[in-house]
Design an enzyme around this catalytic site. Structure first.
Site, PDB file in Angstrom:
ATOM      1  N   TRP A  75       0.815  -1.222   0.000  1.00  0.00           N
ATOM      2  CA  TRP A  75       0.000   0.000   0.000  1.00  0.00           C
ATOM      3  C   TRP A  75       0.840   1.259   0.000  1.00  0.00           C
ATOM      4  O   TRP A  75       0.384   2.305  -0.447  1.00  0.00           O
ATOM      5  CB  TRP A  75      -1.002  -0.014   1.165  1.00  0.00           C
ATOM      6  CG  TRP A  75      -1.941  -1.160   1.053  1.00  0.00           C
ATOM      7  CD1 TRP A  75      -2.116  -2.169   1.955  1.00  0.00           C
ATOM      8  CD2 TRP A  75      -2.828  -1.459  -0.049  1.00  0.00           C
ATOM      9  NE1 TRP A  75      -3.044  -3.059   1.480  1.00  0.00           N
ATOM     10  CE2 TRP A  75      -3.496  -2.651   0.270  1.00  0.00           C
ATOM     11  CE3 TRP A  75      -3.114  -0.834  -1.266  1.00  0.00           C
ATOM     12  CZ2 TRP A  75      -4.432  -3.244  -0.581  1.00  0.00           C
ATOM     13  CZ3 TRP A  75      -4.042  -1.417  -2.120  1.00  0.00           C
ATOM     14  CH2 TRP A  75      -4.689  -2.597  -1.765  1.00  0.00           C
ATOM     15  N   ASP A  84      -2.187   6.453   6.366  1.00  0.00           N
ATOM     16  CA  ASP A  84      -3.209   5.544   5.835  1.00  0.00           C
ATOM     17  C   ASP A  84      -3.568   4.599   6.975  1.00  0.00           C
ATOM     18  O   ASP A  84      -2.756   3.783   7.395  1.00  0.00           O
ATOM     19  CB  ASP A  84      -2.616   4.780   4.642  1.00  0.00           C
ATOM     20  CG  ASP A  84      -3.560   3.723   4.085  1.00  0.00           C
ATOM     21  OD1 ASP A  84      -4.659   3.517   4.643  1.00  0.00           O
ATOM     22  OD2 ASP A  84      -3.189   3.090   3.062  1.00  0.00           O
ATOM     23  N   LYS A 133     -12.622  -2.159   5.711  1.00  0.00           N
ATOM     24  CA  LYS A 133     -11.832  -3.022   6.589  1.00  0.00           C
ATOM     25  C   LYS A 133     -12.456  -3.022   7.984  1.00  0.00           C
ATOM     26  O   LYS A 133     -12.797  -4.058   8.508  1.00  0.00           O
ATOM     27  CB  LYS A 133     -10.384  -2.540   6.664  1.00  0.00           C
ATOM     28  CG  LYS A 133      -9.730  -2.260   5.313  1.00  0.00           C
ATOM     29  CD  LYS A 133      -9.324  -3.515   4.569  1.00  0.00           C
ATOM     30  CE  LYS A 133      -9.059  -3.313   3.092  1.00  0.00           C
ATOM     31  NZ  LYS A 133      -7.924  -2.494   2.744  1.00  0.00           N
TER      32      LYS A 133
HETATM   33  C1  LIG Z   1      -7.238  -2.076   1.434  1.00  0.00           C
HETATM   34  C2  LIG Z   1      -6.238  -1.004   1.659  1.00  0.00           C
HETATM   35  C3  LIG Z   1      -6.057   0.036   0.741  1.00  0.00           C
HETATM   36  C4  LIG Z   1      -6.780   0.107  -0.587  1.00  0.00           C
HETATM   37  O1  LIG Z   1      -8.100   0.319  -0.410  1.00  0.00           O
HETATM   38  P1  LIG Z   1      -9.132   0.399  -1.656  1.00  0.00           P
HETATM   39  O2  LIG Z   1     -10.352   0.838  -0.941  1.00  0.00           O
HETATM   40  O3  LIG Z   1      -9.228  -0.955  -2.240  1.00  0.00           O
HETATM   41  O4  LIG Z   1      -8.621   1.409  -2.598  1.00  0.00           O
HETATM   42  C5  LIG Z   1      -5.147   1.025   1.039  1.00  0.00           C
HETATM   43  N1  LIG Z   1      -4.441   0.996   2.189  1.00  0.00           N
HETATM   44  C6  LIG Z   1      -4.594   0.000   3.097  1.00  0.00           C
HETATM   45  C7  LIG Z   1      -3.783   0.024   4.354  1.00  0.00           C
HETATM   46  C8  LIG Z   1      -5.489  -1.032   2.859  1.00  0.00           C
HETATM   47  O5  LIG Z   1      -5.628  -2.024   3.760  1.00  0.00           O
END
Ligand SMILES: *Cc1c(COP(=O)(O)O)cnc(C)c1O
Length: 362
Positions: free
Chosen positions: A100, A170, A194
């Site tokens: 990521w 993030d 998530k």
């Molecule tokens: C799943 C995830 C993403 C990407 O998310 P999308 O909604 O599929 O764009 C980015 N960063 C982290 C830490 C993730 O777990």
């Protein structure tokens, strides 16, 4: 009806309390005579849903008044571009801790100068690199981190030093799993699917004075100001996802009792599984102990064939989505907020039996 224990990394399991409430309100939400899916986003009913959702998030995370809460689309991935479009003036410092951040680096490179100031790539991202203030670049505007690495199962337990720089995080796979001192950050983002709700909405928590400095002539929907000026309703927002996030926040506040209480569960679930993995002869977790994630726990048997068998037999026992990410292999159990302790108990029970039956064959 049999519900399984769903260990998916995302979209992930949701609290049953939330799903039942959504089912109850499916045909007639709040005496409107219609589903939230059918409501105008300009209606008073929906405005209330949005306002309540925002207010709950502000209370739960103790978000100071000088931060704006925005509801965006495009997932966490869209933020890999929106962050530099809105904050990057000179350059960005990024710590590379996996898939990521690699993607964030790739998008940043299209828009400006990036310094990858530390990386754990050479060890397949099994730890969080520590940095010193002098590792930061002179002209960088911000330090960018991925606080919990969903695929590799690592997490920052302490924030890296970043004197004189903004901090962007993030938090897609750890938000709401424990209390968070928002004032330590300048921008936090998280895709909902998530730990916050279904896919379709991404929450951005950003200091108000950082809004309105985007690069010129960028598309309106990539400018945080468009969201801030229009209460995230410049265009049709992902109404139903926002409603579902609101229910998850209601559950967290009123059924769980807030993030301090959730933190106890987060630590309990993770400790149960790590303790068992560490004591077992069959399974191992490759991550440096001090950097282990509470929400995403990868583990392997050491035999690809046995890993496959594990995933298949676990599924037959109602323990699903345990296959690890293709870049790590093996298994991964995601233990998000909605995973009951009983689910972790059932997983460990299955793992013990599987170990007994298969250890002789390794
Ligand atoms: C799943 C995830 C993403 C990407 O998310 P999308 O909604 O599929 O764009 C980015 N960063 C982290 C830490 C993730 O777990």
């Amino acid at each position: 009806m049999t519900r399984v224990y769903n260990f998916s990394a995302g979209p992930a399991c949701l609290p049953e309390w939330v799903l039942k409430k959504a089912a109850d309100e499916m045909l007639d939400a709040r005496q409107s005579g219609m589903s939230v899916m059918e409501m105008s986003h300009r209606s008073q009913e929906f405005q209330e849903i949005l306002d309540t959702c925002k207010a709950r998030l502000r209370r739960l995370m103790n978000i100071p008044e000088n931060y704006e809460i925005l509801f965006c689309q495009g997932g966490g991935t869209m933020q890999f571009s929106m962050v530099p479009l809105n904050l990057l003036k000179h350059s960005a410092d990024i710590i590379n801790t996996g898939q990521w951040t690699k993607k964030a680096i790739m998008e940043h490179k299209k828009l400006g100068e990036v310094h990858v100031i530390a990386s754990s790539a050479e060890d397949n991202f099994t730890y969080i690199p520590k940095i010193k203030p002098e590792d930061l670049s002179q002209d960088s505007d911000y330090l960018y981190i991925c606080e919990n690495n969903t695929i590799y199962g690592t997490k920052y337990k302490e924030l890296p030093p970043h004197p004189g720089k903004l901090l962007v995080a993030d938090m897609s796979s750890c938000i709401l799993s424990e209390p968070c001192d928002v004032s330590q950050y300048d921008l936090i983002f998280a895709g909902a699917q998530k730990n916050m709700g279904p896919a379709g909405v991404t929450i951005v928590i950003v200091k108000k004075d950082l809004i309105g400095n985007a690069k010129e002539n960028i598309p309106s929907l990539l400018d945080y100001k468009t969201y801030a000026d229009n209460d995230s309703m410049y265009n049709t927002p992902p109404c139903y996802s926002i409603y579902m996030v609101g229910l998850v926040l209601e559950w967290l506040e009123e059924q769980i009792g807030g993030l301090e209480e959730m933190e106890k569960l987060t630590h309990k679930r993770a400790k149960m599984l790590y303790d068992y993995i560490d004591s077992s002869k069959l399974y191992s977790n490759p991550v440096a102990k001090e950097d282990r994630s509470y929400t995403n726990i990868p583990f392997v048997t050491g035999s690809e064939e046995l890993d496959k068998k594990f995933v298949k037999e676990a599924k037959e026992h109602g323990l699903v989505n345990l296959k690890g990410h293709r870049s790590v292999g093996g298994m991964r159990a995601s233990l998000y907020n909605a995973m009951p302790v009983e689910g972790v108990e059932a997983l460990i029970e299955f793992m013990k039996n599987f170990e007994k039956e298969n250890l002789a064959h390794v």
